[in-house]
Scaffold this active site. Structure first.
Site, PDB file in Angstrom:
ATOM      1  N   HIS A  69     -46.454  -3.277   6.518  1.00 59.51           N
ATOM      2  CA  HIS A  69     -47.019  -1.924   6.482  1.00 59.51           C
ATOM      3  C   HIS A  69     -46.639  -1.175   7.764  1.00 59.51           C
ATOM      4  CE1 HIS A  69     -49.773   1.383   5.826  1.00 59.51           C
ATOM      5  NE2 HIS A  69     -50.167   1.246   7.096  1.00 59.51           N
ATOM      6  N   GLU A 112       0.858  -1.194   0.000  1.00 57.90           N
ATOM      7  CA  GLU A 112       0.000   0.000   0.000  1.00 57.90           C
ATOM      8  C   GLU A 112       0.889   1.239   0.000  1.00 57.90           C
ATOM      9  OE1 GLU A 112      -3.367   0.816  -0.350  1.00 57.90           O
ATOM     10  OE2 GLU A 112      -2.360   2.763  -0.401  1.00 57.90           O
ATOM     11  N   GLY A 159      -7.079   0.795   3.169  1.00 58.98           N
ATOM     12  CA  GLY A 159      -8.536   0.817   2.959  1.00 58.98           C
ATOM     13  C   GLY A 159      -8.918   1.523   1.675  1.00 58.98           C
ATOM     14  N   GLY A 160      -7.970   2.279   1.084  1.00 58.20           N
ATOM     15  CA  GLY A 160      -8.197   2.876  -0.234  1.00 58.20           C
ATOM     16  C   GLY A 160      -9.309   3.915  -0.269  1.00 58.20           C
ATOM     17  N   THR A 161      -9.942   4.032  -1.423  1.00 54.23           N
ATOM     18  CA  THR A 161     -10.890   5.106  -1.697  1.00 54.23           C
ATOM     19  C   THR A 161     -12.133   5.036  -0.816  1.00 54.23           C
ATOM     20  OG1 THR A 161     -10.155   4.990  -3.996  1.00 54.23           O
ATOM     21  CG2 THR A 161     -12.152   6.254  -3.561  1.00 54.23           C
ATOM     22  N   CYS A 162     -12.788   3.880  -0.787  1.00 53.65           N
ATOM     23  CA  CYS A 162     -14.078   3.763  -0.090  1.00 53.65           C
ATOM     24  C   CYS A 162     -13.951   4.261   1.344  1.00 53.65           C
ATOM     25  CB  CYS A 162     -14.551   2.310  -0.116  1.00 53.65           C
ATOM     26  SG  CYS A 162     -16.020   2.034   0.864  1.00 53.65           S
TER      27      CYS A 162
END
Ligand SMILES: Cc1cc2nc3c(=O)[nH]c(=O)nc-3n(C[C@H](O)[C@H](O)[C@H](O)COP(=O)(O)OP(=O)(O)OC[C@H]3O[C@@H](n4cnc5c(N)ncnc54)[C@H](O)[C@@H]3O)c2cc1C
Length: 458
Positions: free
Chosen positions: A440, A33, A38-41
Protein backbone atom coordinates in the site's frame (compact mmCIF):
# COMPACT_ATOMS: atom_id res chain seq x y z
CA UNK A 1 29.81 -26.44 -48.79
CA UNK A 2 27.44 -23.66 -47.69
CA UNK A 3 29.16 -20.37 -46.86
CA UNK A 4 27.65 -20.15 -43.35
CA UNK A 5 25.90 -22.39 -40.83
CA UNK A 6 23.09 -19.85 -40.68
CA UNK A 7 21.88 -16.70 -42.42
CA UNK A 8 19.62 -14.25 -40.59
CA UNK A 9 17.73 -11.65 -42.63
CA UNK A 10 16.76 -8.59 -40.60
CA UNK A 11 18.05 -7.10 -37.35
CA UNK A 12 14.70 -6.59 -35.59
CA UNK A 13 13.97 -8.00 -32.16
CA UNK A 14 14.75 -11.66 -32.79
CA UNK A 15 17.56 -11.61 -35.38
CA UNK A 16 20.41 -10.09 -33.32
CA UNK A 17 19.60 -12.13 -30.20
CA UNK A 18 19.50 -15.32 -32.27
CA UNK A 19 22.82 -14.41 -33.95
CA UNK A 20 24.47 -14.10 -30.52
CA UNK A 21 23.11 -17.45 -29.35
CA UNK A 22 24.08 -19.29 -32.55
CA UNK A 23 27.59 -17.87 -32.51
CA UNK A 24 27.97 -18.83 -28.85
CA UNK A 25 27.01 -22.37 -29.86
CA UNK A 26 29.87 -22.38 -32.39
CA UNK A 27 27.88 -21.65 -35.57
CA UNK A 28 29.11 -19.31 -38.28
CA UNK A 29 26.43 -16.70 -38.97
CA UNK A 30 25.74 -14.05 -41.63
CA UNK A 31 23.22 -11.36 -40.69
CA UNK A 32 21.76 -8.94 -43.25
CA UNK A 33 20.23 -5.52 -42.63
CA UNK A 34 19.00 -3.26 -45.41
CA UNK A 35 18.29 -0.12 -43.40
CA UNK A 36 18.40 0.72 -39.69
CA UNK A 37 19.94 -1.71 -37.19
CA UNK A 38 17.45 -2.63 -34.49
CA UNK A 39 14.47 -2.46 -36.87
CA UNK A 40 11.06 -1.04 -36.03
CA UNK A 41 11.02 -1.13 -32.22
CA UNK A 42 14.26 0.77 -31.83
CA UNK A 43 13.94 3.25 -34.72
CA UNK A 44 10.32 3.89 -35.65
CA UNK A 45 8.20 1.96 -33.13
CA UNK A 46 8.24 1.40 -29.38
CA UNK A 47 11.33 3.33 -28.28
CA UNK A 48 10.77 6.64 -30.10
CA UNK A 49 7.00 6.67 -29.54
CA UNK A 50 7.34 6.04 -25.83
CA UNK A 51 9.99 8.79 -25.65
CA UNK A 52 7.53 11.14 -27.39
CA UNK A 53 4.67 9.98 -25.13
CA UNK A 54 6.86 10.95 -22.16
CA UNK A 55 7.30 14.50 -23.55
CA UNK A 56 3.55 14.74 -24.12
CA UNK A 57 2.91 13.53 -20.56
CA UNK A 58 5.23 16.25 -19.22
CA UNK A 59 3.39 18.92 -21.26
CA UNK A 60 0.02 17.75 -19.99
CA UNK A 61 1.19 17.60 -16.39
CA UNK A 62 2.71 21.06 -16.65
CA UNK A 63 -0.67 22.37 -17.84
CA UNK A 64 -2.34 20.63 -14.89
CA UNK A 65 0.26 21.88 -12.40
CA UNK A 66 -2.16 24.22 -10.59
CA UNK A 67 -4.34 21.19 -9.68
CA UNK A 68 -1.38 20.06 -7.55
CA UNK A 69 -0.80 23.50 -6.05
CA UNK A 70 2.13 24.20 -8.31
CA UNK A 71 1.96 27.60 -10.01
CA UNK A 72 3.65 28.16 -13.35
CA UNK A 73 3.52 31.83 -14.29
CA UNK A 74 3.67 31.45 -18.05
CA UNK A 75 2.00 29.55 -20.84
CA UNK A 76 3.27 26.04 -21.33
CA UNK A 77 5.19 25.91 -24.61
CA UNK A 78 6.38 22.77 -26.34
CA UNK A 79 9.62 23.07 -28.29
CA UNK A 80 9.19 20.41 -30.97
CA UNK A 81 12.84 20.57 -32.01
CA UNK A 82 13.83 19.77 -28.40
CA UNK A 83 11.19 17.02 -28.20
CA UNK A 84 12.63 15.39 -31.33
CA UNK A 85 16.22 15.87 -30.12
CA UNK A 86 15.36 14.10 -26.85
CA UNK A 87 13.73 11.26 -28.79
CA UNK A 88 16.76 10.97 -31.09
CA UNK A 89 19.13 10.93 -28.11
CA UNK A 90 17.23 7.94 -26.74
CA UNK A 91 17.00 6.09 -30.08
CA UNK A 92 20.57 6.58 -31.36
CA UNK A 93 22.42 4.70 -28.59
CA UNK A 94 20.05 1.74 -28.98
CA UNK A 95 20.48 1.60 -32.75
CA UNK A 96 24.25 2.10 -32.55
CA UNK A 97 24.47 -0.49 -29.78
CA UNK A 98 22.81 -3.15 -31.96
CA UNK A 99 25.03 -2.27 -34.94
CA UNK A 100 28.27 -2.15 -32.95
CA UNK A 101 27.61 -5.36 -31.05
CA UNK A 102 26.80 -7.30 -34.23
CA UNK A 103 29.82 -5.93 -36.10
CA UNK A 104 32.21 -6.99 -33.38
CA UNK A 105 30.55 -10.36 -32.73
CA UNK A 106 33.12 -13.03 -33.54
CA UNK A 107 31.76 -15.66 -35.89
CA UNK A 108 29.12 -13.26 -37.24
CA UNK A 109 29.48 -11.40 -40.55
CA UNK A 110 27.28 -8.36 -41.11
CA UNK A 111 26.02 -7.55 -44.61
CA UNK A 112 24.32 -4.22 -45.29
CA UNK A 113 21.87 -4.40 -48.17
CA UNK A 114 18.59 -5.90 -49.31
CA UNK A 115 18.50 -9.71 -49.18
CA UNK A 116 16.52 -11.83 -51.64
CA UNK A 117 16.25 -15.60 -52.06
CA UNK A 118 17.57 -17.08 -55.29
CA UNK A 119 17.14 -20.69 -54.11
CA UNK A 120 16.04 -22.60 -51.01
CA UNK A 121 19.40 -22.22 -49.28
CA UNK A 122 20.78 -19.24 -51.16
CA UNK A 123 20.29 -15.47 -51.04
CA UNK A 124 21.81 -12.53 -52.82
CA UNK A 125 22.86 -9.26 -51.16
CA UNK A 126 24.46 -6.41 -53.11
CA UNK A 127 25.27 -8.87 -55.91
CA UNK A 128 26.99 -11.40 -53.59
CA UNK A 129 25.54 -14.87 -53.23
CA UNK A 130 25.46 -16.36 -49.73
CA UNK A 131 24.37 -19.88 -48.83
CA UNK A 132 23.44 -21.68 -45.60
CA UNK A 133 21.47 -24.78 -44.66
CA UNK A 134 19.53 -22.79 -42.09
CA UNK A 135 17.94 -19.41 -42.82
CA UNK A 136 16.01 -17.28 -40.33
CA UNK A 137 13.70 -14.50 -41.52
CA UNK A 138 13.20 -11.51 -39.20
CA UNK A 139 12.14 -9.00 -41.85
CA UNK A 140 9.36 -7.25 -39.90
CA UNK A 141 6.52 -5.16 -41.26
CA UNK A 142 5.78 -1.62 -42.40
CA UNK A 143 2.80 0.75 -42.45
CA UNK A 144 0.07 -0.48 -44.78
CA UNK A 145 -1.00 2.22 -47.24
CA UNK A 146 -4.67 1.95 -48.19
CA UNK A 147 -5.81 2.66 -51.73
CA UNK A 148 -7.68 5.92 -51.26
CA UNK A 149 -8.34 8.15 -54.27
CA UNK A 150 -5.99 11.15 -54.18
CA UNK A 151 -3.62 9.73 -51.55
CA UNK A 152 -0.77 9.61 -54.06
CA UNK A 153 -1.24 13.37 -54.63
CA UNK A 154 -0.63 14.44 -51.00
CA UNK A 155 2.46 14.20 -48.79
CA UNK A 156 1.10 11.86 -46.09
CA UNK A 157 2.99 10.69 -42.99
CA UNK A 158 3.51 7.18 -41.56
CA UNK A 159 4.98 6.03 -38.25
CA UNK A 160 8.40 6.12 -39.96
CA UNK A 161 8.28 9.65 -41.40
CA UNK A 162 6.70 10.93 -38.14
CA UNK A 163 10.11 10.33 -36.60
CA UNK A 164 11.53 13.27 -38.59
CA UNK A 165 8.79 15.72 -37.58
CA UNK A 166 10.34 18.56 -35.56
CA UNK A 167 7.49 21.06 -35.95
CA UNK A 168 3.93 21.26 -34.70
CA UNK A 169 1.34 20.26 -37.30
CA UNK A 170 -1.50 22.76 -36.93
CA UNK A 171 -4.12 20.06 -37.55
CA UNK A 172 -3.13 16.40 -37.73
CA UNK A 173 -5.69 14.06 -39.28
CA UNK A 174 -5.04 10.45 -38.35
CA UNK A 175 -6.51 7.69 -40.48
CA UNK A 176 -6.94 4.74 -38.12
CA UNK A 177 -8.19 4.67 -34.53
CA UNK A 178 -6.22 1.71 -33.25
CA UNK A 179 -3.09 1.28 -31.12
CA UNK A 180 -0.57 3.25 -33.22
CA UNK A 181 -3.02 5.98 -34.28
CA UNK A 182 -4.23 6.64 -30.75
CA UNK A 183 -0.76 6.99 -29.26
CA UNK A 184 0.11 9.62 -31.90
CA UNK A 185 -3.30 11.29 -31.47
CA UNK A 186 -2.96 11.95 -27.76
CA UNK A 187 0.71 12.86 -28.02
CA UNK A 188 0.18 15.49 -30.74
CA UNK A 189 -2.90 16.91 -29.03
CA UNK A 190 -0.79 17.40 -25.91
CA UNK A 191 1.98 19.00 -27.98
CA UNK A 192 -0.66 21.51 -29.14
CA UNK A 193 -2.03 20.28 -32.49
CA UNK A 194 -5.67 20.03 -33.41
CA UNK A 195 -6.20 16.29 -33.92
CA UNK A 196 -8.91 14.36 -35.75
CA UNK A 197 -9.01 10.55 -35.66
CA UNK A 198 -10.98 8.82 -38.40
CA UNK A 199 -11.90 5.18 -37.82
CA UNK A 200 -13.86 2.88 -40.12
CA UNK A 201 -15.14 0.57 -37.36
CA UNK A 202 -18.05 1.57 -35.10
CA UNK A 203 -15.61 2.17 -32.23
CA UNK A 204 -11.92 2.78 -31.49
CA UNK A 205 -9.60 -0.24 -31.03
CA UNK A 206 -12.45 -2.55 -31.92
CA UNK A 207 -10.50 -5.61 -30.77
CA UNK A 208 -10.99 -4.47 -27.16
CA UNK A 209 -14.17 -4.70 -25.09
CA UNK A 210 -16.75 -1.98 -25.68
CA UNK A 211 -16.30 -0.47 -22.21
CA UNK A 212 -12.55 -0.21 -22.81
CA UNK A 213 -13.04 1.42 -26.23
CA UNK A 214 -15.62 3.84 -24.87
CA UNK A 215 -13.53 4.90 -21.87
CA UNK A 216 -10.54 5.57 -24.13
CA UNK A 217 -12.72 7.52 -26.60
CA UNK A 218 -14.08 9.56 -23.68
CA UNK A 219 -10.75 10.60 -22.28
CA UNK A 220 -9.36 11.41 -25.73
CA UNK A 221 -12.42 13.54 -26.49
CA UNK A 222 -12.09 15.24 -23.09
CA UNK A 223 -8.63 16.35 -24.20
CA UNK A 224 -10.13 17.89 -27.32
CA UNK A 225 -9.45 15.16 -29.89
CA UNK A 226 -12.13 14.92 -32.57
CA UNK A 227 -12.97 11.20 -32.78
CA UNK A 228 -14.95 10.08 -35.85
CA UNK A 229 -15.96 6.42 -35.81
CA UNK A 230 -18.07 4.57 -38.40
CA UNK A 231 -16.33 6.77 -40.95
CA UNK A 232 -14.94 5.65 -44.30
CA UNK A 233 -12.34 7.86 -45.99
CA UNK A 234 -13.42 7.98 -49.62
CA UNK A 235 -10.87 10.48 -50.92
CA UNK A 236 -8.24 13.05 -50.06
CA UNK A 237 -7.35 16.23 -51.90
CA UNK A 238 -4.85 19.04 -51.67
CA UNK A 239 -6.41 22.43 -50.84
CA UNK A 240 -3.62 24.98 -51.08
CA UNK A 241 -1.38 24.27 -48.09
CA UNK A 242 -4.10 22.19 -46.46
CA UNK A 243 -5.48 18.70 -47.06
CA UNK A 244 -9.15 17.81 -47.34
CA UNK A 245 -10.20 14.34 -46.22
CA UNK A 246 -13.59 13.25 -47.55
CA UNK A 247 -15.54 10.98 -45.26
CA UNK A 248 -18.65 8.90 -45.72
CA UNK A 249 -20.42 8.20 -42.45
CA UNK A 250 -23.83 6.55 -42.14
CA UNK A 251 -24.65 7.54 -45.71
CA UNK A 252 -23.64 11.19 -45.28
CA UNK A 253 -20.60 12.85 -46.83
CA UNK A 254 -18.45 15.35 -44.96
CA UNK A 255 -14.96 16.81 -45.17
CA UNK A 256 -12.27 17.37 -42.55
CA UNK A 257 -9.63 19.92 -43.45
CA UNK A 258 -6.24 19.64 -41.81
CA UNK A 259 -2.59 20.40 -42.44
CA UNK A 260 -1.10 16.90 -42.17
CA UNK A 261 -2.33 13.33 -42.61
CA UNK A 262 -0.93 10.34 -40.73
CA UNK A 263 -1.73 6.87 -42.06
CA UNK A 264 -2.13 4.34 -39.23
CA UNK A 265 -4.51 1.73 -40.61
CA UNK A 266 -2.43 -1.38 -40.01
CA UNK A 267 0.81 -3.09 -40.98
CA UNK A 268 1.93 -5.25 -43.86
CA UNK A 269 4.80 -7.75 -43.76
CA UNK A 270 8.08 -7.02 -45.60
CA UNK A 271 7.76 -10.20 -47.63
CA UNK A 272 6.80 -8.87 -51.05
CA UNK A 273 10.39 -8.31 -52.26
CA UNK A 274 12.16 -11.22 -50.59
CA UNK A 275 12.13 -13.72 -53.46
CA UNK A 276 10.07 -16.14 -51.37
CA UNK A 277 8.84 -17.82 -54.56
CA UNK A 278 12.44 -18.77 -55.46
CA UNK A 279 12.60 -20.78 -52.24
CA UNK A 280 8.97 -21.98 -52.38
CA UNK A 281 8.14 -20.42 -48.99
CA UNK A 282 4.37 -20.25 -48.39
CA UNK A 283 2.61 -17.08 -47.25
CA UNK A 284 -1.03 -16.39 -46.44
CA UNK A 285 -3.22 -14.08 -48.52
CA UNK A 286 -1.87 -11.00 -46.68
CA UNK A 287 1.77 -11.94 -47.25
CA UNK A 288 2.54 -13.27 -43.75
CA UNK A 289 4.94 -16.22 -43.85
CA UNK A 290 3.17 -19.38 -42.74
CA UNK A 291 4.87 -21.13 -39.84
CA UNK A 292 4.10 -24.03 -37.52
CA UNK A 293 3.96 -23.91 -33.73
CA UNK A 294 7.79 -23.89 -33.61
CA UNK A 295 8.12 -21.19 -36.28
CA UNK A 296 9.29 -23.47 -39.10
CA UNK A 297 8.14 -22.50 -42.58
CA UNK A 298 6.98 -25.11 -45.08
CA UNK A 299 10.59 -25.36 -46.35
CA UNK A 300 12.88 -27.41 -44.08
CA UNK A 301 15.75 -25.32 -42.71
CA UNK A 302 13.89 -21.98 -42.97
CA UNK A 303 12.22 -20.26 -40.02
CA UNK A 304 10.27 -16.97 -39.77
CA UNK A 305 10.32 -14.88 -36.59
CA UNK A 306 8.66 -11.65 -35.47
CA UNK A 307 6.00 -9.58 -37.20
CA UNK A 308 6.53 -11.26 -40.61
CA UNK A 309 4.98 -14.55 -39.42
CA UNK A 310 1.67 -12.98 -38.36
CA UNK A 311 1.77 -14.71 -34.95
CA UNK A 312 2.34 -11.48 -33.08
CA UNK A 313 2.93 -7.81 -33.76
CA UNK A 314 4.95 -6.81 -30.74
CA UNK A 315 8.52 -6.57 -29.61
CA UNK A 316 7.91 -9.14 -26.90
CA UNK A 317 6.33 -11.63 -29.35
CA UNK A 318 9.34 -11.28 -31.67
CA UNK A 319 11.71 -11.77 -28.72
CA UNK A 320 9.65 -14.76 -27.58
CA UNK A 321 9.96 -16.19 -31.12
CA UNK A 322 13.76 -16.02 -30.77
CA UNK A 323 13.55 -17.85 -27.43
CA UNK A 324 11.34 -20.56 -28.96
CA UNK A 325 13.65 -21.13 -31.95
CA UNK A 326 16.80 -21.09 -29.80
CA UNK A 327 15.27 -23.52 -27.28
CA UNK A 328 14.26 -25.95 -30.03
CA UNK A 329 17.58 -25.77 -31.89
CA UNK A 330 20.08 -25.51 -29.06
CA UNK A 331 18.48 -26.66 -25.81
CA UNK A 332 16.48 -29.70 -26.84
CA UNK A 333 13.49 -27.91 -25.35
CA UNK A 334 10.41 -28.11 -27.56
CA UNK A 335 8.95 -24.71 -26.74
CA UNK A 336 5.93 -23.63 -28.78
CA UNK A 337 4.13 -20.43 -29.76
CA UNK A 338 0.84 -21.85 -28.48
CA UNK A 339 2.25 -21.83 -24.92
CA UNK A 340 2.26 -18.06 -24.77
CA UNK A 341 -0.55 -15.92 -23.42
CA UNK A 342 -1.66 -12.85 -25.37
CA UNK A 343 -0.31 -9.73 -23.64
CA UNK A 344 0.24 -6.16 -24.78
CA UNK A 345 -0.23 -2.54 -23.85
CA UNK A 346 -1.59 0.62 -25.41
CA UNK A 347 0.48 3.62 -24.33
CA UNK A 348 -2.14 6.28 -24.09
CA UNK A 349 -2.29 8.12 -20.77
CA UNK A 350 -3.61 6.31 -18.86
CA UNK A 351 -2.30 3.16 -20.51
CA UNK A 352 -4.14 -0.09 -21.16
CA UNK A 353 -2.45 -3.32 -20.07
CA UNK A 354 -4.00 -6.48 -21.47
CA UNK A 355 -3.56 -10.17 -20.72
CA UNK A 356 -5.42 -13.19 -22.07
CA UNK A 357 -9.04 -13.07 -23.17
CA UNK A 358 -11.30 -10.04 -23.38
CA UNK A 359 -14.74 -10.17 -21.73
CA UNK A 360 -16.28 -10.53 -25.21
CA UNK A 361 -14.03 -13.52 -25.94
CA UNK A 362 -14.94 -15.15 -22.62
CA UNK A 363 -18.65 -14.67 -23.34
CA UNK A 364 -18.21 -16.12 -26.82
CA UNK A 365 -16.38 -19.17 -25.42
CA UNK A 366 -19.45 -20.00 -23.32
CA UNK A 367 -17.25 -20.84 -20.30
CA UNK A 368 -18.92 -20.25 -16.93
CA UNK A 369 -16.93 -17.31 -15.63
CA UNK A 370 -16.59 -14.82 -12.79
CA UNK A 371 -15.82 -11.13 -13.22
CA UNK A 372 -14.65 -8.27 -11.03
CA UNK A 373 -14.16 -4.62 -11.94
CA UNK A 374 -12.97 -1.53 -10.13
CA UNK A 375 -13.05 2.11 -11.20
CA UNK A 376 -9.67 3.83 -10.90
CA UNK A 377 -11.41 6.56 -8.90
CA UNK A 378 -11.67 3.98 -6.09
CA UNK A 379 -7.97 3.13 -6.21
CA UNK A 380 -6.27 5.22 -3.53
CA UNK A 381 -2.93 5.49 -5.33
CA UNK A 382 -4.66 6.87 -8.45
CA UNK A 383 -6.73 9.25 -6.33
CA UNK A 384 -3.64 10.53 -4.53
CA UNK A 385 -1.84 11.09 -7.81
CA UNK A 386 -4.83 12.81 -9.40
CA UNK A 387 -4.92 10.25 -12.22
CA UNK A 388 -8.26 8.51 -11.80
CA UNK A 389 -9.34 7.79 -15.36
CA UNK A 390 -10.10 4.21 -16.38
CA UNK A 391 -10.96 0.93 -14.67
CA UNK A 392 -9.62 -2.59 -14.20
CA UNK A 393 -11.41 -5.81 -15.03
CA UNK A 394 -10.47 -9.45 -14.32
CA UNK A 395 -12.20 -12.59 -15.60
CA UNK A 396 -11.83 -16.00 -13.97
CA UNK A 397 -12.90 -19.50 -15.01
CA UNK A 398 -15.57 -20.53 -12.52
CA UNK A 399 -14.57 -24.22 -12.55
CA UNK A 400 -10.76 -24.18 -12.65
CA UNK A 401 -10.52 -20.86 -10.75
CA UNK A 402 -7.76 -19.84 -13.16
CA UNK A 403 -7.63 -16.32 -14.56
CA UNK A 404 -8.89 -16.08 -18.15
CA UNK A 405 -7.99 -12.48 -18.87
CA UNK A 406 -7.65 -8.92 -17.66
CA UNK A 407 -7.85 -5.35 -18.90
CA UNK A 408 -6.09 -2.76 -16.75
CA UNK A 409 -6.96 0.65 -18.17
CA UNK A 410 -5.56 3.19 -15.76
CA UNK A 411 -2.51 4.50 -13.98
CA UNK A 412 0.37 2.01 -14.51
CA UNK A 413 -2.02 -0.48 -16.13
CA UNK A 414 0.86 -1.61 -18.36
CA UNK A 415 2.80 -2.68 -15.24
CA UNK A 416 -0.05 -3.90 -13.02
CA UNK A 417 -1.22 -6.41 -15.62
CA UNK A 418 1.98 -8.42 -15.14
CA UNK A 419 1.02 -9.74 -11.72
CA UNK A 420 -2.11 -11.17 -13.35
CA UNK A 421 -0.15 -12.46 -16.35
CA UNK A 422 2.30 -14.31 -14.11
CA UNK A 423 -0.56 -15.89 -12.18
CA UNK A 424 -1.92 -17.09 -15.53
CA UNK A 425 1.45 -18.58 -16.52
CA UNK A 426 1.63 -20.32 -13.14
CA UNK A 427 -1.85 -21.78 -13.89
CA UNK A 428 -2.57 -21.08 -10.23
CA UNK A 429 -6.11 -20.57 -8.93
CA UNK A 430 -7.01 -16.93 -8.30
CA UNK A 431 -7.26 -17.69 -4.58
CA UNK A 432 -3.45 -17.73 -4.44
CA UNK A 433 -3.29 -14.05 -5.33
CA UNK A 434 -6.42 -13.19 -3.38
CA UNK A 435 -4.43 -14.10 -0.23
CA UNK A 436 -1.24 -12.32 -1.28
CA UNK A 437 -0.38 -9.19 0.70
CA UNK A 438 0.38 -6.39 -1.77
CA UNK A 439 2.04 -3.08 -0.91
CA UNK A 440 0.00 0.00 0.00
CA UNK A 441 -0.48 2.42 -1.67
CA UNK A 442 -0.14 0.88 -5.10
CA UNK A 443 -2.53 0.14 -7.94
CA UNK A 444 -1.57 -3.55 -7.69
CA UNK A 445 -2.84 -3.78 -4.10
CA UNK A 446 -6.36 -3.76 -5.54
CA UNK A 447 -5.86 -6.96 -7.54
CA UNK A 448 -6.32 -9.22 -4.45
CA UNK A 449 -9.24 -6.99 -3.39
CA UNK A 450 -10.89 -7.41 -6.79
CA UNK A 451 -10.40 -11.17 -6.64
CA UNK A 452 -12.33 -11.15 -3.37
CA UNK A 453 -15.25 -9.45 -5.14
CA UNK A 454 -15.74 -11.78 -8.11
CA UNK A 455 -19.34 -12.20 -9.31
CA UNK A 456 -20.81 -14.55 -11.92
CA UNK A 457 -20.52 -13.13 -15.45
CA UNK A 458 -24.15 -12.57 -16.46
C1 LIG B 1 4.56 3.27 -34.00
C2 LIG B 1 4.76 1.90 -33.43
C3 LIG B 1 4.79 1.73 -32.07
C4 LIG B 1 4.97 0.47 -31.53
N1 LIG B 1 4.96 0.32 -30.18
C5 LIG B 1 5.14 -0.90 -29.63
C6 LIG B 1 5.16 -1.07 -28.24
O1 LIG B 1 5.03 -0.11 -27.48
N2 LIG B 1 5.36 -2.31 -27.75
C7 LIG B 1 5.54 -3.40 -28.55
O2 LIG B 1 5.72 -4.49 -28.06
N3 LIG B 1 5.51 -3.27 -29.89
C8 LIG B 1 5.32 -2.05 -30.46
N4 LIG B 1 5.34 -1.92 -31.81
C9 LIG B 1 5.58 -3.11 -32.65
C10 LIG B 1 7.07 -3.47 -32.65
O3 LIG B 1 7.83 -2.35 -33.04
C11 LIG B 1 7.39 -4.67 -33.56
O4 LIG B 1 6.47 -5.69 -33.30
C12 LIG B 1 8.80 -5.14 -33.26
O5 LIG B 1 9.72 -4.17 -33.66
C13 LIG B 1 9.15 -6.50 -33.85
O6 LIG B 1 9.66 -6.39 -35.10
P1 LIG B 1 10.42 -7.58 -35.80
O7 LIG B 1 11.44 -8.20 -34.90
O8 LIG B 1 9.44 -8.48 -36.41
O9 LIG B 1 11.16 -6.84 -37.01
P2 LIG B 1 11.53 -5.34 -37.24
O10 LIG B 1 11.91 -4.67 -35.99
O11 LIG B 1 10.48 -4.71 -38.07
O12 LIG B 1 12.87 -5.46 -38.09
C14 LIG B 1 12.93 -6.01 -39.36
C15 LIG B 1 14.25 -5.59 -39.98
O13 LIG B 1 14.45 -6.31 -41.16
C16 LIG B 1 15.01 -5.45 -42.15
N5 LIG B 1 14.67 -6.03 -43.45
C17 LIG B 1 13.44 -6.22 -43.97
N6 LIG B 1 13.52 -6.81 -45.17
C18 LIG B 1 14.84 -7.01 -45.42
C19 LIG B 1 15.55 -7.57 -46.49
N7 LIG B 1 14.93 -8.10 -47.55
N8 LIG B 1 16.90 -7.60 -46.43
C20 LIG B 1 17.55 -7.08 -45.35
N9 LIG B 1 16.92 -6.55 -44.29
C21 LIG B 1 15.58 -6.51 -44.33
C22 LIG B 1 14.33 -4.12 -41.87
O14 LIG B 1 15.09 -3.04 -42.39
C23 LIG B 1 14.26 -4.11 -40.36
O15 LIG B 1 15.40 -3.50 -39.80
C24 LIG B 1 5.17 -0.66 -32.39
C25 LIG B 1 5.19 -0.49 -33.77
C26 LIG B 1 4.99 0.78 -34.29
C27 LIG B 1 5.01 0.94 -35.78
Amino acid sequence: MPDYDAIIIGTGQSGPALARRLVAAGWTVAIVERKLFGGTCVNTGCTPTKALVASAYAANHARRAAEYGVMIDSDIKVDMKAVKARKDAIVSPSRNGVERSLKKLEGCTVYEGHARFIAENKIVVNGSELSADRIFLNVGARAAIPSIPGLDQIPYLTNSSMMDVDFLPAHLIILGGSYIGLEFAQMYRRFGSEVTVIELAPRLIAREDEDVSQTIANFLEDEGIDVRVNSRVVGVEKQGNAVGVNIQSEGKMSQVIGTHVLIAVGRRPNTDDLGLDKAGIATDARGYIQVDDQLRTNIPGIWALGDCNGKGAFTHTSWNDYEIVAANLLENDERRVSERIAAYALYTDPPLGRAGMTEAEVRKSGKPALIATIEMGNVSRAFEKGETKGFMKILVDQDSKQVLGASCLGLTGDEVVHCILDLMYAKAPYTVMQRAMHIHPTVSEFIPTMLGNLKPLQ
